[in-house]
Write a protein that holds these residues in place. Structure first.
Motif, PDB file in Angstrom:
ATOM      1  N   LEU A 111       0.837  -1.202   0.000  1.00 20.68           N
ATOM      2  CA  LEU A 111       0.000   0.000   0.000  1.00 20.68           C
ATOM      3  C   LEU A 111       0.872   1.253   0.000  1.00 20.68           C
ATOM      4  O   LEU A 111       1.942   1.284   0.608  1.00 20.68           O
ATOM      5  N   LYS A 112       0.400   2.294  -0.669  1.00 21.18           N
ATOM      6  CA  LYS A 112       1.079   3.591  -0.639  1.00 21.18           C
ATOM      7  C   LYS A 112       0.877   4.208   0.737  1.00 21.18           C
ATOM      8  O   LYS A 112      -0.182   4.046   1.349  1.00 21.18           O
ATOM      9  N   VAL A 113       1.890   4.930   1.204  1.00 20.84           N
ATOM     10  CA  VAL A 113       1.793   5.623   2.485  1.00 20.84           C
ATOM     11  C   VAL A 113       1.788   7.119   2.202  1.00 20.84           C
ATOM     12  O   VAL A 113       2.746   7.658   1.639  1.00 20.84           O
ATOM     13  N   GLY A 130       6.095   6.604   0.196  1.00 19.32           N
ATOM     14  CA  GLY A 130       6.559   5.365  -0.427  1.00 19.32           C
ATOM     15  C   GLY A 130       5.500   4.299  -0.283  1.00 19.32           C
ATOM     16  O   GLY A 130       4.324   4.603  -0.094  1.00 19.32           O
ATOM     17  N   LYS A 131       5.938   3.037  -0.352  1.00 18.69           N
ATOM     18  CA  LYS A 131       5.027   1.901  -0.204  1.00 18.69           C
ATOM     19  C   LYS A 131       5.492   1.032   0.958  1.00 18.69           C
ATOM     20  O   LYS A 131       6.687   0.942   1.243  1.00 18.69           O
ATOM     21  N   ASN A 172      -7.106   2.394   3.528  1.00 20.62           N
ATOM     22  CA  ASN A 172      -8.087   2.234   2.466  1.00 20.62           C
ATOM     23  C   ASN A 172      -7.578   1.155   1.512  1.00 20.62           C
ATOM     24  O   ASN A 172      -6.767   1.434   0.626  1.00 20.62           O
ATOM     25  N   LEU A 173      -8.044  -0.071   1.733  1.00 15.23           N
ATOM     26  CA  LEU A 173      -7.597  -1.188   0.904  1.00 15.23           C
ATOM     27  C   LEU A 173      -8.090  -1.044  -0.533  1.00 15.23           C
ATOM     28  O   LEU A 173      -7.375  -1.392  -1.474  1.00 15.23           O
ATOM     29  N   PHE A 177      -4.116   2.696  -0.160  1.00 19.99           N
ATOM     30  CA  PHE A 177      -3.244   3.610   0.579  1.00 19.99           C
ATOM     31  C   PHE A 177      -3.494   3.560   2.077  1.00 19.99           C
ATOM     32  O   PHE A 177      -4.542   3.115   2.548  1.00 19.99           O
ATOM     33  N   ILE A 178      -2.478   4.037   2.806  1.00 16.54           N
ATOM     34  CA  ILE A 178      -2.561   4.280   4.246  1.00 16.54           C
ATOM     35  C   ILE A 178      -2.241   5.753   4.436  1.00 16.54           C
ATOM     36  O   ILE A 178      -1.220   6.230   3.938  1.00 16.54           O
ATOM     37  N   ARG A 179      -3.107   6.478   5.136  1.00 13.18           N
ATOM     38  CA  ARG A 179      -2.855   7.892   5.419  1.00 13.18           C
ATOM     39  C   ARG A 179      -2.327   7.978   6.851  1.00 13.18           C
ATOM     40  O   ARG A 179      -2.913   7.411   7.766  1.00 13.18           O
ATOM     41  N   VAL A 180      -1.183   8.667   7.013  1.00 10.37           N
ATOM     42  CA  VAL A 180      -0.548   8.761   8.324  1.00 10.37           C
ATOM     43  C   VAL A 180      -0.325  10.214   8.728  1.00 10.37           C
ATOM     44  O   VAL A 180      -0.229  11.098   7.878  1.00 10.37           O
TER      45      VAL A 180
END
Length: 186
Positions: A111-113, A130-131, A172-173, A177-180
């Motif tokens: 997943l994209k971060v 990155g991923k 969000n699969l 992405f993963i939002r941090v």
């Protein structure tokens, strides 16, 4: 008889590391948490050098900080040695359903971060860090290993704590992405 062309998606749950004793036992490194959960699957597919083989567990126990397993029909050390280095796979459909907001590590890998940043215009833009290459256990919490990819803000590798609601704001699969909430300079 024609074999079904349907591909069953499999997931790696561990690997066979070495032999144990002289009666066909092997040591297993489990990626499951807790580690004995790998024993919930009495039938494994072993993958070694591209070859797949189905095996059954007939005995297993904890040994020190790991597990030792006896595979049905494997009665000597030299036969057991042929299994060393094999990845242990099971069908993804066999994994238990998780509660909302829980994820298997394999779902997060790749997943994209994204991190939100206040742009000069006053609107929030997402920066690509990155991923997710892999995850690590640290004892306190899991950690995302984020490696640079096409479009990322730089070429750095980052270790981002997987702390839901504190650092990880959204997974969000479907969108990948993963939002941090994380300082890109860290």
């Amino acid at each position: 008889m024609v074999a079904s062309a349907q591909h069953k998606e499999q997931i790696v749950l561990g690997r066979i590391t070495t032999v144990y004793g002289v009666k066909g036992w092997v040591k297993v490194h489990s990626y499951t948490e807790p580690m004995d959960n790998i024993l919930d699957y009495p039938q494994w597919t072993l993958k070694q050098q591209g070859r797949l083989q189905t095996v059954e567990i007939d005995q297993a126990r904890r040994h020190g900080k790991g597990l030792v397993v006896h595979l049905k029909g494997c009665e000597d050390r030299e036969i057991a040695r042929t299994y060393t280095g094999s990845e242990i796979l099971v069908e993804r459909s066999q994994l238990p359903e998780l509660e909302a907001g829980e994820y298997y590590w394999h779902q997060l890998q790749g997943l994209k971060v994204l991190v939100d940043s206040e742009a000069e215009s006053g609107r929030a833009d997402a920066l690509l860090l990155g991923k997710v290459a892999q995850l690590m256990e640290t004892g306190a919490n899991d950690v995302l290993v984020v490696r640079a990819c096409k479009g990322s803000i730089d070429e750095r590798e980052r270790l981002v704590p997987y702390l839901q609601d504190q650092v990880v704001k959204e997974v969000n699969l479907d969108e990948g992405f993963i939002r941090v909430d994380w300082d890109p300079e860290f």
